[in-house]
Design an enzyme around this catalytic site. Structure first.
Site, PDB file in Angstrom:
ATOM      1  N   GLY A  53       0.831  -0.834  -0.152  1.00 22.96           N
ATOM      2  CA  GLY A  53       0.258   0.007  -0.395  1.00 22.96           C
ATOM      3  C   GLY A  53       0.391   1.105   0.034  1.00 22.96           C
ATOM      4  O   GLY A  53       1.719   1.925   0.705  1.00 22.96           O
ATOM      5  N   LEU A  54       1.060   1.612  -1.422  1.00 20.29           N
ATOM      6  CA  LEU A  54       1.587   3.183  -1.242  1.00 20.29           C
ATOM      7  C   LEU A  54       1.098   4.065  -1.415  1.00 20.29           C
ATOM      8  O   LEU A  54       0.832   5.610  -1.041  1.00 20.29           O
ATOM      9  CB  LEU A  54       2.923   2.566  -1.847  1.00 20.29           C
TER      10      LEU A  54
ATOM     11  N   GLY B 117      -7.054  -6.707 -37.678  1.00 18.43           N
ATOM     12  CA  GLY B 117      -8.515  -6.218 -38.498  1.00 18.43           C
ATOM     13  C   GLY B 117      -9.235  -5.970 -37.331  1.00 18.43           C
ATOM     14  O   GLY B 117      -8.894  -6.220 -35.893  1.00 18.43           O
TER      15      GLY B 117
ATOM     16  N   GLU C  24       4.300   1.239 -11.012  1.00 17.85           N
ATOM     17  CA  GLU C  24       5.358   1.051 -10.277  1.00 17.85           C
ATOM     18  C   GLU C  24       5.979   2.560 -11.044  1.00 17.85           C
ATOM     19  O   GLU C  24       7.551   2.574 -11.029  1.00 17.85           O
ATOM     20  CB  GLU C  24       6.166  -0.403 -10.772  1.00 17.85           C
TER      21      GLU C  24
END
Length: 386
Positions: free
Chosen positions: A124-125, A342, A366
């Site tokens: 968790g950043l 396509g 990151e």
């Protein structure tokens, strides 16, 4: 110079290829449509010792090193980017803070079950107002009653809400230095801790099968022994770990570009237009030639960064270069692949369409590619001032 993979990396790659062909690739489309992460398959990876490749053997890992890990990622990422991305987050940014900075007790308590694949880890950043600006986070941790009281939230977090999620490693502001600068700490918050809430799954453009959520900490108290490393050094710890994570993301991007190339070659060889094979048209040939050339260039960057890391040489700049180039190539290759396919490339049942949807996040996660350019330029210019 020896460009051959070591024997142990080749053996690991073969093991991963066999596993991916049997357990991942046949089910990837279903997982994507159901937006479900297959925890049972992740645990099977653990049984094969594939969930702790960067962790020491004494803590349940195999200590295979970055070169072998990159070789493995090429295969797992080619089978399914969502699954590989979750494995990547678990193997690097979720596990490495404990592996590098954790105490012996923390390593045996939390790192070992992660390395064995009994549980999956989260990191968790990022926050709603702080992504690339790691120092700008607002989540706080205040010393209280022999522990720490966490308040704040994290956004776009990988792996926190599965039935085997062990917990999350969190960066938080712990106070201020005498000069007014902020202090940071890194903490492990186990799943189920009072005051820790895991939000609903976030719906994304790509990586549909990967568990991604918002986390909320409301007077969430954890004991002192949940602090990882030294209080005040948390930001530096996180930035150190991100260098290794960038090698992993670069390898994930390389796997996507290689798979896009292979799909484009196969389709061009089978598809007919104007009475002849699509592969006979020079415009298609040139797209494929460009893709193949850039894939080889990316492979050289990625494996060089991994080699530097394994040989304990400075690798931050090399990791940033690899992540920058490989992730942008992944987007170019996926786009070219769809163009060659396509209309078939634009329907969701086609694998190339999933690769196209998955590619964009590689330029963001990151550390955005703008940040990678900052890292590269800063190190080059710093060296000139010495």
């Amino acid at each position: 110079m020896d460009f051959d993979l070591p024997a142990e990396a080749i053996e690991l790659q073969k093991l991963c290829r066999d596993f991916a062909e049997k357990e991942i690739e046949p089910h990837a489309e279903t997982w994507s449509e159901e937006e479900r992460f297959p925890t049972d398959v992740f645990r099977k990876m653990g049984e094969l010792d594939l969930t702790g490749l960067l962790i020491a053997q004494e803590y349940g890992g195999t200590d295979a090193g970055y070169l072998s890990y990159v070789a493995a990622m090429e295969v797992i990422g080619a089978a399914d980017q969502s699954f590989a991305a979750a494995w990547n987050a678990h193997s690097t940014i979720a596990s490495l803070p404990l592996a590098v900075f954790g105490s012996e007790e923390q390593k045996h308590r939390w790192l070992a079950p992660l390395a064995r694949g009994e549980n999956i880890g989260a990191f968790g950043l990022t926050e709603a107002a702080a992504g690339s600006d790691a120092a700008g986070i607002r989540t706080t941790a205040r010393a209280e009653s022999g522990g720490w009281l966490l308040n704040g939230s994290k956004m776009f977090i990988t792996n926190p809400g599965t039935e085997i999620s062990l917990g999350v490693t969190v960066l938080a502001v712990t106070g201020h230095n005498s000069d007014g600068t902020r202090r940071f700490g890194t903490f492990f918050v186990p799943t189920g801790t009072e005051g820790y809430t895991v939000g609903r799954p976030l719906r994304k453009i790509g990586w549909h099968a990967m568990d991604t959520r918002e986390l909320v900490f409301s007077d969430c108290w954890i004991p002192d022994d949940h602090l990882i490393g030294e209080e005040g050094n948390g930001l530096r710890q996180v930035l150190d770990v991100l260098d290794g994570g960038r090698i992993s993301v670069a390898a994930l991007a390389l796997s996507l570009a290689q798979q896009a190339l292979e799909l484009a070659v196969a389709h061009a060889s089978q598809r007919e237009q104007f009475g002849r094979s699509l592969s006979n048209f020079q415009a298609v040939q040139h797209k494929i030639a460009d893709m193949a050339t850039e894939v080889e260039a990316a492979r050289a960057l990625v494996y060089r960064a991994a080699w530097l890391a394994d040989n304990h040489r400075p690798f931050g700049q090399a990791a940033a270069m690899a992540k920058l180039y490989a992730s942008e190539l992944a987007n170019r290759a996926a786009s070219a692949g769809v163009q060659i396919h396509g209309g078939y490339g634009y329907i969701r049942e086609s694998k190339i369409s999933r690769l196209y949807s998955d590619a964009k996040i590689l330029e963001i996660g990151e550390g955005t590619n703008e940040i990678q350019r900052n890292v590269i330029a800063r190190q080059l210019l710093r060296s000139q001032r010495r």
